[in-house]
Design an enzyme around this catalytic site. Structure first.
Site, PDB file in Angstrom:
ATOM      1  N   GLU A  40      50.612  44.065  34.889  1.00 26.72           N
ATOM      2  CA  GLU A  40      49.470  43.525  35.628  1.00 26.72           C
ATOM      3  C   GLU A  40      48.716  42.512  34.763  1.00 26.72           C
ATOM      4  O   GLU A  40      48.506  42.727  33.571  1.00 26.72           O
ATOM      5  CB  GLU A  40      48.542  44.679  36.024  1.00 26.72           C
ATOM      6  CG  GLU A  40      47.338  44.270  36.847  1.00 26.72           C
ATOM      7  CD  GLU A  40      46.443  45.446  37.213  1.00 26.72           C
ATOM      8  OE1 GLU A  40      45.704  45.350  38.195  1.00 26.72           O
ATOM      9  OE2 GLU A  40      46.487  46.477  36.495  1.00 26.72           O
ATOM     10  N   LYS A 109      47.486  43.695  45.828  1.00 24.32           N
ATOM     11  CA  LYS A 109      47.079  45.059  45.478  1.00 24.32           C
ATOM     12  C   LYS A 109      46.183  45.663  46.565  1.00 24.32           C
ATOM     13  O   LYS A 109      45.137  45.110  46.902  1.00 24.32           O
ATOM     14  CB  LYS A 109      46.362  45.048  44.134  1.00 24.32           C
ATOM     15  CG  LYS A 109      46.019  46.416  43.563  1.00 24.32           C
ATOM     16  CD  LYS A 109      45.396  46.233  42.179  1.00 24.32           C
ATOM     17  CE  LYS A 109      45.071  47.554  41.501  1.00 24.32           C
ATOM     18  NZ  LYS A 109      44.457  47.331  40.162  1.00 24.32           N
ATOM     19  N   CYS A 149      49.317  49.165  39.510  1.00 22.06           N
ATOM     20  CA  CYS A 149      48.384  49.987  38.731  1.00 22.06           C
ATOM     21  C   CYS A 149      47.695  51.110  39.522  1.00 22.06           C
ATOM     22  O   CYS A 149      48.282  52.156  39.735  1.00 22.06           O
ATOM     23  CB  CYS A 149      47.360  49.080  38.048  1.00 22.06           C
ATOM     24  SG  CYS A 149      46.541  49.866  36.615  1.00 22.06           S
TER      25      CYS A 149
END
Length: 270
Positions: A40, A109, A149
């Protein structure tokens, strides 16, 4: 298919970050990796205002750089994530580039890190707009599900990706050390076991410019939950082989996906 998770200590110095990534991508390709995944915010990891100032569109320099590297090394390259600008919105976006330089898949995301726990915290929704769509892709005939993440803590996303055909779940991360020491490996292995898939999890390491220590320990985990590779604490690689026959063996041995009872599952009323 050999896969590689690239572990970086990214900083606000884009040139330095790209040079390190280029070196490790070349090394991974030289060791036979076909799918190489970056963490990321691999190209720039700094404070929120600086991240916003450096945002760029999908046709900007970061994706162009990834396309060139994928072509040079004849690999599938997962450009872990960068800050994408689309009109008035910023997204934390991951891009999968094919070996001929084509942009194959883009994932924004979905779960933003709005958390305050001892030793770390953040409020990503102050900067980013959340994505809304799970994304699957195919790499050399093998299904890959994309995530980033904090998504790791939301198992429903990974079940959807698996039911849509993912055999590998990709998880570019900048996981904090404060939570990573207790949760990172546990959750990565849990996602692998419950979905009977491989997990490819490149992570950031070191201490970020904003003072946040990162956990490192990029992982490749197999469908039985075994850690096949761990990059440790410094910059480097975690490399392992994805074996479709092993995935088939595990799913036949313990057929939990087949034993699901979708007709019994109901989301509780809010």
């Amino acid at each position: 298919m050999r896969v590689a998770a690239v572990q970086l200590h990214s900083t606000p110095d884009r040139d330095r970050n790209h040079e390190t990534a280029e070196r490790l991508i070349a090394r991974a390709a030289g060791e036979g990796a076909r799918l190489v995944a970056l963490p990321e915010l691999f190209g720039f990891l700094g404070r929120g205002a600086d991240l916003a100032a450096g945002a760029e569109p999908l046709d900007g320099p970061t994706v162009a750089w990834a396309r060139q590297l994928a072509t040079t090394h004849d690999v599938w390259l997962l450009a872990g994530s960068f800050v994408e600008r689309d009109g008035d919105h910023l997204y934390n976006t991951s891009c999968l580039v094919g070996p001929t330089g084509e942009l194959v898949a883009t994932y924004r995301k979905i779960h933003l890190f709005d958390v305050e726990v001892p030793g770390t915290g953040g409020h990503e929704s102050d900067l980013y707009t959340a994505g809304t769509t799970p994304v699957n892709a195919t790499v050399d005939g093998i299904g890959v599900g994309l995530s980033i993440c904090y998504d790791l803590r939301f198992p429903e996303l990974y079940r959807i990706l698996t039911l849509r055909g993912a055999s590998v779940l990709a998880l570019p991360s900048a996981f904090t050390a404060a939570t990573g020491r207790d949760h990172w490996e546990l959750l990565v292995r849990a996602r692998a076991v419950e979905n009977q898939v491989y997990v490819l999890a490149p992570d950031q390491c070191g201490t970020s410019a904003d003072g946040t220590p990162r956990h490192g320990h990029s992982l490749v985990v197999d469908p039985w939950g075994r850690v096949l590779a761990d990059a440790g604490e410094g910059e480097g690689l975690a490399i392992a082989d994805v074996e479709p026959a092993e995935l088939t063996r595990v799913r036949k041995l313990l057929p939990s996906l087949v034993n699901r009872r979708p007709q019994a599952y109901r989301w509780p009323a809010p």
